[in-house]
Motif scaffolding. Structure first.
Motif, PDB file in Angstrom:
ATOM      1  N   LEU A 191       0.833  -1.208   0.000  1.00 60.88           N
ATOM      2  CA  LEU A 191       0.000   0.000   0.000  1.00 60.88           C
ATOM      3  C   LEU A 191       0.871   1.263   0.000  1.00 60.88           C
ATOM      4  CD1 LEU A 191      -2.784   1.383   0.193  1.00 60.88           C
ATOM      5  CD2 LEU A 191      -2.565   1.244   2.684  1.00 60.88           C
ATOM      6  N   ASP A 192       2.041   1.182   0.658  1.00 57.75           N
ATOM      7  CA  ASP A 192       2.962   2.322   0.682  1.00 57.75           C
ATOM      8  C   ASP A 192       3.336   2.758  -0.734  1.00 57.75           C
ATOM      9  OD1 ASP A 192       4.168  -0.277   0.760  1.00 57.75           O
ATOM     10  OD2 ASP A 192       6.129   0.618   1.033  1.00 57.75           O
ATOM     11  N   SER A 233       0.667  -0.219   6.307  1.00 55.20           N
ATOM     12  CA  SER A 233       0.727  -0.815   4.966  1.00 55.20           C
ATOM     13  C   SER A 233       0.710  -2.339   5.024  1.00 55.20           C
ATOM     14  CB  SER A 233       2.012  -0.355   4.261  1.00 55.20           C
ATOM     15  OG  SER A 233       2.108  -0.927   2.979  1.00 55.20           O
TER      16      SER A 233
END
Ligand code: PRT
Ligand code: MG
Length: 206
Positions: free
Chosen positions: A74-75, A178
């Motif tokens: 997700l980062d 994340s």
């Protein structure tokens, strides 16, 4: 259902290792031979094609439809967003946090410098907090920045926190939680039912 028309792009490194476990648990054949340098594996009726790429390139490859699906942190997705990409599952592995860290557990007083490879995430965070910052973009070894006097604060990925501790740094704030995400090309998601099937297989462990 055949996987002949499905290609998945996977970020090399940590994400690839986690994806392998998930893939095998879901009963899909894993084509990657870790000893070879092959980065492209053609699809067959039994398993999707696979493309191994740099993490930051995954949103582009999926957004352009070169791959139908992608697996990426997700980062990375937040740092390199793409309008043609949908997040379709949280795969729950490669969990980590994007944090603000410094030599003391103290929020910066006044304008300050931040070293990071997550310029967009960091800038958004400080804009929300109305705090003026100057970004120094580094591509790695962020923990060095405060030690060598490049920047007093860093925005970086943390898992256990061991790396920060080794460099006498402490976490000041969590910016983002994340984990690995399954992403899809938005128009392919609507037109290829096989993609939903792959999501189902990868989420089977829940
Ligand atoms: O090198 P390249 O640019 O190709 O990719 P990369 O270095 O970003 O790849 P990789 O394989 O290191 O990690 C890719 C993804 O894994 C990240 O985008 C995150 O989504 C996820 N992830 C999960 C992590 C970590 N955990 C993690 N701990 N990525 C990096 N780390 C680093 C951390 O920054 C620190 O330097 O690992 C080190 C150990 O962390 P601690 O806190 O356990 O000491
Ligand atoms: Mg790396």
């Amino acid at each position: 259902m055949s996987f002949q028309n499905v290609t998945v792009a996977i970020a090399k490194g940590r994400i690839l290792e986690g994806a392998k476990t998930l893939w095998q648990q879901s009963g899909l054949l894993w084509p990657v031979d870790e000893d070879s340098r092959q980065l492209w594996f053609a699809p067959s009726p039994e398993r999707p094609g696979m493309l191994i790429a740099r993490a930051r390139d995954i949103p582009t490859l999926v957004g352009m439809g070169i791959a139908d699906l992608g697996i990426v942190g997700l980062d990375v997705l937040e740092e390199y967003p793409n309008n043609h990409v949908l997040q379709v599952a949280d795969l729950k592995f490669a969990q980590c946090r994007v944090v603000l860290a410094g030599q003391k557990n103290q929020w910066p007083e006044g304008p300050t410098r931040i070293a990071t490879k997550y310029q967009r995430i960091a800038q958004t965070y400080f804009t929300i907090h109305r705090h003026p910052v100057e970004m120094v973009s580094l591509s790695g070894s962020l923990e060095l920045a405060p030690v060598i006097g490049l920047a007093p604060y860093i925005v970086d990925i943390v898992d256990t926190g061991n790396t920060l501790r080794q460099h006498q740094l402490t976490e000041i704030a969590t910016i983002l939680e994340s984990s690995a995400r399954l992403i899809a090309n938005a128009s392919h998601w609507r037109t290829k039912p096989e993609l939903e099937h792959v999501r189902h297989l990868l989420q089977h462990e829940e």
